[in-house]
Design a protein around this motif. Sequence first.
Motif, PDB file in Angstrom:
ATOM      1  N   THR A  51     -92.073  31.556 -76.712  1.00 24.16           N
ATOM      2  CA  THR A  51     -93.122  32.776 -76.630  1.00 24.16           C
ATOM      3  C   THR A  51     -94.686  32.364 -76.625  1.00 24.16           C
ATOM      4  N   VAL A  52     -94.836  31.215 -77.127  1.00 26.72           N
ATOM      5  CA  VAL A  52     -95.993  30.520 -77.203  1.00 26.72           C
ATOM      6  C   VAL A  52     -96.656  30.372 -75.598  1.00 26.72           C
ATOM      7  N   LEU A  53     -95.512  29.836 -75.001  1.00 23.95           N
ATOM      8  CA  LEU A  53     -95.781  29.372 -73.510  1.00 23.95           C
ATOM      9  C   LEU A  53     -95.831  30.537 -72.646  1.00 23.95           C
ATOM     10  N   VAL A  54     -95.082  31.700 -72.929  1.00 24.73           N
ATOM     11  CA  VAL A  54     -95.285  32.900 -72.336  1.00 24.73           C
ATOM     12  C   VAL A  54     -96.722  33.543 -72.523  1.00 24.73           C
ATOM     13  N   ILE A  55     -96.979  33.644 -73.950  1.00 24.38           N
ATOM     14  CA  ILE A  55     -98.308  34.132 -74.232  1.00 24.38           C
ATOM     15  C   ILE A  55     -99.460  33.502 -73.638  1.00 24.38           C
ATOM     16  N   MET A  56     -99.267  32.183 -73.314  1.00 22.81           N
ATOM     17  CA  MET A  56    -100.281  31.386 -72.655  1.00 22.81           C
ATOM     18  C   MET A  56    -100.378  31.813 -71.132  1.00 22.81           C
ATOM     19  N   ARG A  57     -98.994  32.073 -70.491  1.00 25.08           N
ATOM     20  CA  ARG A  57     -99.057  32.491 -69.034  1.00 25.08           C
ATOM     21  C   ARG A  57     -99.255  33.686 -68.952  1.00 25.08           C
ATOM     22  N   GLU A  58     -98.997  34.844 -69.738  1.00 23.05           N
ATOM     23  CA  GLU A  58     -99.409  36.131 -69.633  1.00 23.05           C
ATOM     24  C   GLU A  58    -100.709  36.626 -69.876  1.00 23.05           C
ATOM     25  N   THR A  59    -101.300  35.684 -70.623  1.00 21.98           N
ATOM     26  CA  THR A  59    -102.828  36.185 -70.867  1.00 21.98           C
ATOM     27  C   THR A  59    -103.605  35.209 -70.021  1.00 21.98           C
ATOM     28  N   GLY A  60    -103.063  34.112 -69.488  1.00 18.95           N
ATOM     29  CA  GLY A  60    -103.868  33.575 -68.451  1.00 18.95           C
ATOM     30  C   GLY A  60    -104.921  32.403 -69.225  1.00 18.95           C
ATOM     31  N   ALA A  61    -104.771  32.233 -70.425  1.00 21.44           N
ATOM     32  CA  ALA A  61    -105.683  31.577 -71.335  1.00 21.44           C
ATOM     33  C   ALA A  61    -104.879  30.789 -72.529  1.00 21.44           C
ATOM     34  N   ALA A  62    -105.150  29.376 -72.478  1.00 23.56           N
ATOM     35  CA  ALA A  62    -104.632  28.810 -73.684  1.00 23.56           C
ATOM     36  C   ALA A  62    -105.164  29.179 -74.942  1.00 23.56           C
ATOM     37  N   LYS A  63    -106.387  29.737 -74.938  1.00 24.08           N
ATOM     38  CA  LYS A  63    -107.291  30.023 -76.276  1.00 24.08           C
ATOM     39  C   LYS A  63    -106.019  31.238 -76.921  1.00 24.08           C
ATOM     40  N   TRP A  64    -105.630  31.934 -76.093  1.00 26.20           N
ATOM     41  CA  TRP A  64    -104.798  33.155 -76.878  1.00 26.20           C
ATOM     42  C   TRP A  64    -103.793  32.798 -77.610  1.00 26.20           C
ATOM     43  N   ALA A  65    -103.163  31.850 -76.949  1.00 23.95           N
ATOM     44  CA  ALA A  65    -101.786  31.206 -77.499  1.00 23.95           C
ATOM     45  C   ALA A  65    -102.012  30.450 -78.681  1.00 23.95           C
ATOM     46  N   LEU A  66    -103.368  29.615 -78.649  1.00 21.25           N
ATOM     47  CA  LEU A  66    -103.749  28.932 -79.690  1.00 21.25           C
ATOM     48  C   LEU A  66    -104.101  29.851 -80.953  1.00 21.25           C
ATOM     49  N   PHE A  67    -104.627  30.931 -80.352  1.00 21.12           N
ATOM     50  CA  PHE A  67    -105.232  31.778 -81.437  1.00 21.12           C
ATOM     51  C   PHE A  67    -104.094  32.581 -82.209  1.00 21.12           C
ATOM     52  N   ASN A  68    -103.026  32.889 -81.361  1.00 20.79           N
ATOM     53  CA  ASN A  68    -101.698  33.598 -82.039  1.00 20.79           C
ATOM     54  C   ASN A  68    -101.193  32.476 -83.020  1.00 20.79           C
ATOM     55  N   ILE A  69    -100.921  31.141 -82.946  1.00 26.31           N
ATOM     56  CA  ILE A  69    -100.534  30.367 -83.629  1.00 26.31           C
ATOM     57  C   ILE A  69    -101.229  30.122 -84.853  1.00 26.31           C
ATOM     58  N   VAL A  70    -102.483  30.079 -84.948  1.00 28.42           N
ATOM     59  CA  VAL A  70    -103.276  30.144 -86.072  1.00 28.42           C
ATOM     60  C   VAL A  70    -103.523  31.179 -86.797  1.00 28.42           C
ATOM     61  N   TYR A  71    -103.367  32.407 -86.226  1.00 29.98           N
ATOM     62  CA  TYR A  71    -103.536  33.791 -86.760  1.00 29.98           C
ATOM     63  C   TYR A  71    -102.215  34.133 -87.441  1.00 29.98           C
ATOM     64  N   SER A  72    -101.065  33.969 -86.695  1.00 28.85           N
ATOM     65  CA  SER A  72     -99.905  34.233 -87.285  1.00 28.85           C
ATOM     66  C   SER A  72     -99.563  33.344 -88.566  1.00 28.85           C
ATOM     67  N   THR A  73     -99.680  32.065 -88.362  1.00 25.63           N
ATOM     68  CA  THR A  73     -99.317  31.173 -89.340  1.00 25.63           C
ATOM     69  C   THR A  73    -100.259  31.548 -90.812  1.00 25.63           C
ATOM     70  N   SER A  74    -101.457  31.873 -90.448  1.00 26.37           N
ATOM     71  CA  SER A  74    -102.565  31.991 -91.606  1.00 26.37           C
ATOM     72  C   SER A  74    -101.866  33.536 -92.435  1.00 26.37           C
ATOM     73  N   VAL A  75    -101.671  34.508 -91.415  1.00 25.20           N
ATOM     74  CA  VAL A  75    -100.895  35.688 -92.007  1.00 25.20           C
ATOM     75  C   VAL A  75     -99.699  35.503 -92.847  1.00 25.20           C
ATOM     76  N   ALA A  76     -98.748  34.563 -92.235  1.00 24.71           N
ATOM     77  CA  ALA A  76     -97.650  34.333 -92.923  1.00 24.71           C
ATOM     78  C   ALA A  76     -97.768  33.604 -94.193  1.00 24.71           C
ATOM     79  N   TRP A  77     -98.559  32.581 -94.202  1.00 21.45           N
ATOM     80  CA  TRP A  77     -98.888  31.864 -95.465  1.00 21.45           C
ATOM     81  C   TRP A  77     -99.482  33.120 -96.648  1.00 21.45           C
ATOM     82  N   SER A  78    -100.343  33.904 -96.076  1.00 18.05           N
ATOM     83  CA  SER A  78    -101.140  34.736 -96.920  1.00 18.05           C
ATOM     84  C   SER A  78    -100.105  35.759 -97.618  1.00 18.05           C
TER      85      SER A  78
END
Length: 725
Positions: free
Chosen positions: A683-710
């Motif tokens: 899913t992370v790889l598809v996010i990177m491909r569909e948004t055309g930017a690695a930054k959104w995939a990285l953002f998704n990793i950081v954001y989702s993990t932060s939300v999950a932990w909180s």
Amino acid sequence: MEKKHITIALTGNPNAGKTTIFNALTGTRQKVGNWAGVTVEKKEGVITHGTYEIHVVDLPGTYSLTPFSMEEIIARNFIIDESPDVVVNIIDASNIERNLYLATQIRELDCKVLFVLNMADLAASKGVRIDAAKLSELLDVEIVYTVGNKGEGVTALLEKAVRLAEEGKPVQPERRVRYNRDIEAAIADLQSMIDAQGGLFYNSRWIAIKLLERDEIVSRRVSSEAGAAGKELLKKADVHRGRLADLFDDDLEIIMTDERYGFIAGFVKEVVTITKKNRVDLSRNIDLVLTNKFFGFPIFIFFIWLMFQLTFSVGAYPMEAIEKGFALLFFAADRMLSDGLFKDFIRDGVLAGVGSVAVFLPNILILFFCIALLEDTGYMARAAFLMDRIMHLIGLHGKSFIPMLMGFGCSVPAVMATRTLGNRKDRILTILITPFMSCSARLPVYIVLAGTFFPNAAGTVIFLIYLSGIVIAMISGRIFRSLLLRGEDAPFVMELPPYRAPMIKGLLIHMWDRARQFLKKMGGVILIGSIIVWGLSVFPRDISFSKDYAKELVDVQNAYQLKMDKIEDQALMRRLASERDEAVKNIIRAREKERTEKVYMGRIGKAIAPFFEPLGIDWRGSVSLLTGFVAKEIVVSSMGVLYAVEGHDQSALGKALRSSGMTPLSALSMMVFVLLYIPCLATVLVIMRETGAAKWALFNIVYSTSVAWSAAFIVYQTGLIFTAG
């Protein structure tokens, strides 16, 4: 006798019943992949009909062949470049006027085409009567009626397609759209220039029309293939386009689209009649209830709850059978293999790891059956319609909810489905919140934990977990729209296709597809993941223990034996034997606990344990969650290897989880974390491909993990406060 080979391509509008026809034609002989270089799904199958071997290709559903979307480009390029023997255009007979726009564009391609008037029964129930013979005569195309969900007309479709492919009858060029005199003159001028070059990659009239419509793909191809002559041709097209735009005081693309609709309107008047007495629309009547602003939403919630209740309760029966099957395999391995590393590998690595995931196959199949049922009946579109008002609160419209609903199945195609959204900001926003919709790969984790710690309300707990994912997605969407992706949502009218009776064959094919993917995953990434987890949990072998457990075992047994030798009371003897066995078990558990803490997996677990400790998750649960980044199913197989030390079925895993100190509260915290944390690698790889930017995939990793932990922290710590008293 050698078979003759024919290729037929299926094309049509979304909701025209194309997939139903494809399923009826190919059954289980389907192959799913991706079109070269893009992530749009490709379905194809090979069937035998008489002396013919027919390759059926299901093109993406489109409303036109104008290259605005990847689906339209793929459909058009396949017809032009691959030259299928026959193009089968599936037309919704109950909505023929809209469907004829694509049909006229296909007719312009001058390929061999067969029109299929699908859902003929629905059209008849709505009082729509189509004079197929006249339509066939006017357009010079073969026509066949079908009712895809009942399999009616499919054989006739095949027979006509084969006959069309074999006959040498030329396509009649005069039976296509005729534009007004000025546009036809421009087309003829460009055609003559193309013919003077000896022709190009496709017929000259179609290329001329595309150049007038400012088709960038065709223009680029003309420029690259025709060199200087191509540039001259493009200049000439610009001149014609400018002149015609001045003449009509409008964009030429709009004028030509209007001409096509005018052509269609003429046809409809000629071939379609509507009888007033039969115009009672059953779909509209059902919608009065299912999309009602007061009743619609509770009914939607009920359907979703029922789906998860069925997934858990009905799935429990076949689960038992699979568990027994793996128990037999485990027993056989135990008996047939001699003690040693290889036996441990087969028993504790392969069987325990894969077996702990395989048992969830029935649950996943039931879930996909329910999702397919909602899609095929047309209710999924109603769900999106109901959510439209809520989606507007986060700056999206109901269409964005369809990829999110697909996320209940798998996040990868769900993220890819956002391609239907025209606005880039809407797409990125939808992509970022879609992984919060809990995919089926997370379902096994919920079933284990909810089934173990909430046995009397497991289905409801799972439903609430899924519902929480929707709520978090909504809140996240609002935050993203306010801070990161500002802008208004694009105007959009939700399409509500008619309700249809689902085809059982289609539902079963959908389930089989999912089963095949699951089994493939189980034999690949899950097996490898389980073996890696097992390897990390048994190495290094030479552990230096803090004390001599072997001596302690002997001492305890000898001590109890001395006591038992001095007494004759049988009741006291049994009590001492029981105490001895328990003492032995405690020593073995202590030895195993120290061993698991000192192997590689234990060291990793200890390193990351402080991160998960506030969530009530121990180091074994922490490691299991870590492995879930590869694929969420591995979380359960890792738990199977790390926890289920005294048995290898789900009940054993449940017992092991309870004896490890996990509580209902920590299980709930873990489920919340699994729901929200980082999506799988694919899913992370598809996010990177569909948004055309690695930054959104990285953002998704950081954001989702932060939300999950909180979220898990809040659940666990708040729960502790309430349970402390």
